[in-house]
Design a protein around this motif. Structure first.
Motif, PDB file in Angstrom:
ATOM      1  N   ALA A  45       0.714  -1.183  -0.097  1.00  0.00           N
ATOM      2  CA  ALA A  45       0.126   0.059  -0.037  1.00  0.00           C
ATOM      3  C   ALA A  45       0.800   1.209   0.030  1.00  0.00           C
ATOM      4  CB  ALA A  45      -0.966   0.079   1.191  1.00  0.00           C
ATOM      5  N   ARG A  46       2.092   1.240   0.712  1.00  0.00           N
ATOM      6  CA  ARG A  46       2.965   2.363   0.781  1.00  0.00           C
ATOM      7  C   ARG A  46       3.446   2.881  -0.555  1.00  0.00           C
ATOM      8  NH1 ARG A  46       8.510   2.162   3.792  1.00  0.00           N
ATOM      9  NH2 ARG A  46       9.080   1.183   1.953  1.00  0.00           N
ATOM     10  N   THR A  47       3.797   1.788  -1.318  1.00  0.00           N
ATOM     11  CA  THR A  47       4.340   2.001  -2.594  1.00  0.00           C
ATOM     12  C   THR A  47       3.401   2.682  -3.585  1.00  0.00           C
ATOM     13  OG1 THR A  47       6.136   1.142  -4.411  1.00  0.00           O
ATOM     14  CG2 THR A  47       4.498  -0.200  -3.386  1.00  0.00           C
ATOM     15  N   GLN A  48       2.129   1.716  -3.508  1.00  0.00           N
ATOM     16  CA  GLN A  48       1.018   2.223  -4.307  1.00  0.00           C
ATOM     17  C   GLN A  48       0.703   3.351  -4.182  1.00  0.00           C
ATOM     18  OE1 GLN A  48      -1.609  -1.009  -2.849  1.00  0.00           O
ATOM     19  NE2 GLN A  48      -1.276  -2.072  -4.926  1.00  0.00           N
ATOM     20  N   PHE A  49       0.568   4.067  -2.979  1.00  0.00           N
ATOM     21  CA  PHE A  49       0.261   5.264  -2.437  1.00  0.00           C
ATOM     22  C   PHE A  49       1.101   6.476  -3.037  1.00  0.00           C
ATOM     23  CE2 PHE A  49       0.173   8.952   0.276  1.00  0.00           C
ATOM     24  CZ  PHE A  49      -1.522   9.352   0.314  1.00  0.00           C
ATOM     25  N   GLU A  50       2.592   5.987  -2.980  1.00  0.00           N
ATOM     26  CA  GLU A  50       3.776   6.873  -3.189  1.00  0.00           C
ATOM     27  C   GLU A  50       3.652   7.091  -4.844  1.00  0.00           C
ATOM     28  OE1 GLU A  50       7.094   5.108  -1.706  1.00  0.00           O
ATOM     29  OE2 GLU A  50       6.947   5.798   0.287  1.00  0.00           O
ATOM     30  N   LYS A  51       3.359   6.104  -5.766  1.00  0.00           N
ATOM     31  CA  LYS A  51       3.163   6.249  -6.964  1.00  0.00           C
ATOM     32  C   LYS A  51       1.974   6.611  -7.528  1.00  0.00           C
ATOM     33  CE  LYS A  51       7.459   4.811  -7.459  1.00  0.00           C
ATOM     34  NZ  LYS A  51       8.364   5.743  -8.010  1.00  0.00           N
ATOM     35  N   GLY A  52       0.680   7.128  -6.723  1.00  0.00           N
ATOM     36  CA  GLY A  52      -0.352   7.615  -7.107  1.00  0.00           C
ATOM     37  C   GLY A  52      -1.355   6.695  -7.102  1.00  0.00           C
ATOM     38  N   GLN A  53      -1.258   5.483  -7.079  1.00  0.00           N
ATOM     39  CA  GLN A  53      -2.251   4.291  -7.075  1.00  0.00           C
ATOM     40  C   GLN A  53      -3.123   4.351  -5.797  1.00  0.00           C
ATOM     41  OE1 GLN A  53      -0.280   0.784  -8.272  1.00  0.00           O
ATOM     42  NE2 GLN A  53       0.605   1.703 -10.177  1.00  0.00           N
ATOM     43  N   VAL A  54      -3.988   5.244  -5.843  1.00  0.00           N
ATOM     44  CA  VAL A  54      -4.468   5.542  -4.381  1.00  0.00           C
ATOM     45  C   VAL A  54      -5.727   4.574  -4.294  1.00  0.00           C
ATOM     46  CG1 VAL A  54      -6.066   7.121  -3.046  1.00  0.00           C
ATOM     47  CG2 VAL A  54      -3.988   8.104  -4.221  1.00  0.00           C
ATOM     48  N   ASP A  55      -6.397   4.395  -5.245  1.00  0.00           N
ATOM     49  CA  ASP A  55      -7.540   3.210  -5.196  1.00  0.00           C
ATOM     50  C   ASP A  55      -6.887   1.951  -4.950  1.00  0.00           C
ATOM     51  OD1 ASP A  55      -9.360   5.077  -5.677  1.00  0.00           O
ATOM     52  OD2 ASP A  55      -9.476   4.636  -7.776  1.00  0.00           O
ATOM     53  N   ALA A  56      -5.961   1.439  -5.392  1.00  0.00           N
ATOM     54  CA  ALA A  56      -4.965   0.407  -5.350  1.00  0.00           C
ATOM     55  C   ALA A  56      -4.620   0.169  -3.791  1.00  0.00           C
ATOM     56  CB  ALA A  56      -3.915   0.027  -6.210  1.00  0.00           C
ATOM     57  N   ALA A  57      -4.242   1.387  -3.417  1.00  0.00           N
ATOM     58  CA  ALA A  57      -3.506   1.386  -1.883  1.00  0.00           C
ATOM     59  C   ALA A  57      -4.602   1.080  -0.894  1.00  0.00           C
ATOM     60  CB  ALA A  57      -2.994   2.738  -1.631  1.00  0.00           C
ATOM     61  N   VAL A  58      -5.933   1.781  -1.129  1.00  0.00           N
ATOM     62  CA  VAL A  58      -7.001   1.537  -0.365  1.00  0.00           C
ATOM     63  C   VAL A  58      -7.470   0.234  -0.586  1.00  0.00           C
ATOM     64  CG1 VAL A  58      -9.469   2.104  -0.207  1.00  0.00           C
ATOM     65  CG2 VAL A  58      -7.831   3.945  -0.731  1.00  0.00           C
ATOM     66  N   THR A  59      -7.349  -0.733  -1.620  1.00  0.00           N
ATOM     67  CA  THR A  59      -7.785  -1.832  -1.613  1.00  0.00           C
ATOM     68  C   THR A  59      -6.649  -2.993  -0.816  1.00  0.00           C
ATOM     69  OG1 THR A  59      -8.718  -1.859  -3.721  1.00  0.00           O
ATOM     70  CG2 THR A  59      -8.055  -4.086  -3.099  1.00  0.00           C
ATOM     71  N   SER A  60      -5.486  -2.386  -0.760  1.00  0.00           N
ATOM     72  CA  SER A  60      -4.506  -3.363   0.078  1.00  0.00           C
ATOM     73  C   SER A  60      -4.647  -3.161   1.579  1.00  0.00           C
ATOM     74  CB  SER A  60      -3.268  -2.751  -0.393  1.00  0.00           C
ATOM     75  OG  SER A  60      -2.694  -3.144  -1.605  1.00  0.00           O
ATOM     76  N   LEU A  61      -4.746  -1.724   1.829  1.00  0.00           N
ATOM     77  CA  LEU A  61      -4.903  -1.454   3.159  1.00  0.00           C
ATOM     78  C   LEU A  61      -6.404  -1.865   3.800  1.00  0.00           C
ATOM     79  CD1 LEU A  61      -4.063   2.419   2.886  1.00  0.00           C
ATOM     80  CD2 LEU A  61      -2.828   0.604   4.286  1.00  0.00           C
ATOM     81  N   SER A  62      -7.409  -1.890   2.994  1.00  0.00           N
ATOM     82  CA  SER A  62      -8.791  -2.573   3.348  1.00  0.00           C
ATOM     83  C   SER A  62      -8.505  -4.023   3.692  1.00  0.00           C
ATOM     84  CB  SER A  62      -9.709  -2.344   2.434  1.00  0.00           C
ATOM     85  OG  SER A  62     -10.130  -0.985   2.127  1.00  0.00           O
ATOM     86  N   TRP A  63      -7.734  -4.639   2.953  1.00  0.00           N
ATOM     87  CA  TRP A  63      -7.538  -6.112   3.242  1.00  0.00           C
ATOM     88  C   TRP A  63      -6.817  -6.329   4.426  1.00  0.00           C
ATOM     89  CZ3 TRP A  63      -3.592  -9.738   4.454  1.00  0.00           C
ATOM     90  CH2 TRP A  63      -4.029 -11.048   4.299  1.00  0.00           C
ATOM     91  N   VAL A  64      -5.924  -5.463   4.999  1.00  0.00           N
ATOM     92  CA  VAL A  64      -5.059  -5.596   6.176  1.00  0.00           C
ATOM     93  C   VAL A  64      -6.100  -5.295   7.316  1.00  0.00           C
ATOM     94  CG1 VAL A  64      -3.058  -4.852   7.618  1.00  0.00           C
ATOM     95  CG2 VAL A  64      -2.742  -5.107   5.008  1.00  0.00           C
ATOM     96  N   ALA A  65      -6.900  -4.167   7.250  1.00  0.00           N
ATOM     97  CA  ALA A  65      -7.698  -3.716   8.073  1.00  0.00           C
ATOM     98  C   ALA A  65      -8.679  -4.841   8.492  1.00  0.00           C
ATOM     99  CB  ALA A  65      -8.426  -2.626   7.451  1.00  0.00           C
ATOM    100  N   ASP A  66      -9.351  -5.672   7.472  1.00  0.00           N
ATOM    101  CA  ASP A  66     -10.238  -6.710   7.816  1.00  0.00           C
ATOM    102  C   ASP A  66      -9.665  -7.887   8.303  1.00  0.00           C
ATOM    103  OD1 ASP A  66     -12.029  -4.944   6.945  1.00  0.00           O
ATOM    104  OD2 ASP A  66     -12.158  -5.569   4.852  1.00  0.00           O
ATOM    105  N   LYS A  67      -8.519  -8.355   7.979  1.00  0.00           N
ATOM    106  CA  LYS A  67      -7.959  -9.590   8.110  1.00  0.00           C
ATOM    107  C   LYS A  67      -6.722  -9.620   9.011  1.00  0.00           C
ATOM    108  CE  LYS A  67     -10.425 -11.352   4.636  1.00  0.00           C
ATOM    109  NZ  LYS A  67     -11.318 -12.420   5.014  1.00  0.00           N
ATOM    110  N   GLY A  68      -6.233  -8.290   9.158  1.00  0.00           N
ATOM    111  CA  GLY A  68      -4.900  -8.348  10.136  1.00  0.00           C
ATOM    112  C   GLY A  68      -5.003  -8.329  11.545  1.00  0.00           C
ATOM    113  N   ASN A  69      -4.220  -8.644  12.471  1.00  0.00           N
ATOM    114  CA  ASN A  69      -4.194  -8.593  13.962  1.00  0.00           C
ATOM    115  C   ASN A  69      -4.418  -7.271  14.376  1.00  0.00           C
ATOM    116  OD1 ASN A  69      -1.853  -7.333  13.419  1.00  0.00           O
ATOM    117  ND2 ASN A  69      -0.639  -8.895  14.693  1.00  0.00           N
TER     118      ASN A  69
END
Length: 221
Positions: free
Chosen positions: A99-123
């Motif tokens: 998500a960090r590298t996606q965000f840095e490269k302007g892929q905001v929607d992709a970063a949101v998708t990656s972060l959402s998975w961690v938010a839902d599945k992470g500890n």
């Protein structure tokens, strides 16, 4: 003399505010990833003991893609890790790095998708990190209710100060200055006195007319 002192304080405040406007999100990304280091290290040791060389190679490949600034490659490796090792702590860390590298490269929607998975599945810790970053993204998009919803989901005590700080930012953007001050003050109280980040929170409080030092002196008999 008092006027000169006031001007100096205002100049310092303006400098801090300008610094935050330019670097605030970067500071949050960096700080939260550093704070996650201990949990990630424990997870990495556990992973090495349980799963072996193949998983290590996958994470190394993703890390190289992140270091090279290749978000598409990182996302592909992350997708493979989710499919094969969805329950592993190292996969959650991989999601944050992707998500960090996606965000840095302007892929905001992709970063949101990656972060959402961690938010839902992470500890608890990794989910908290993901939700802090999601709140920042939604704040940038002026999706204030969604930003607050993400912050409501931050349960880890280690990130409560950051959560309160970002909550204050959202509330201020909504025009709720009094509520923002309450959130910033909670963040300021929880941050260590030696933390540089505390100065940024203090600058926000000062700009809202609620400087912590003034509040403390006013409370004395």
């Amino acid at each position: 003399m008092a006027t000169n002192l006031d001007l100096q304080e205002q100049e310092q405040l303006d400098e801090l505010k300008a610094f935050w406007n330019q670097w605030g999100n970067l500071i949050t990304w960096t700080l939260t990833l550093v704070l996650a280091g201990f949990a990630a290290w424990n997870g990495w040791n556990w992973w090495q003991g349980q799963q072996g060389a193949k998983a290590a190679l996958m994470f190394d490949e993703l890390d190289r893609a992140v270091q090279a600034g290749e978000p598409d490659k990182a996302a592909k490796v992350f997708a493979d890790m989710k499919e094969r090792y969805a329950g592993a702590l190292v996969t959650q860390q991989a999601g944050l790095l992707t998500a960090r590298t996606q965000f840095e490269k302007g892929q905001v929607d992709a970063a949101v998708t990656s972060l959402s998975w961690v938010a839902d599945k992470g500890n608890e810790e990794h989910a908290a990190l993901a939700r802090l970053h999601l709140a920042s993204v939604h704040l940038d998009k002026k999706a204030y209710d969604e930003a607050l919803k993400q912050l409501d989901g931050v349960k880890s005590p280690e990130f409560e100060a950051l959560s309160q700080d970002r909550r204050g930012d959202v509330l201020k953007a909504q025009g709720k200055t009094a509520e923002a001050v309450t959130a910033w003050r909670a963040a300021w109280d929880k941050l260590d006195e030696t933390a540089e980040y505390r100065r940024i929170v203090e600058a926000k409080l000062t700009s809202a007319g609620a400087a912590p030092a003034a509040a403390a002196s006013g409370a004395k008999p």
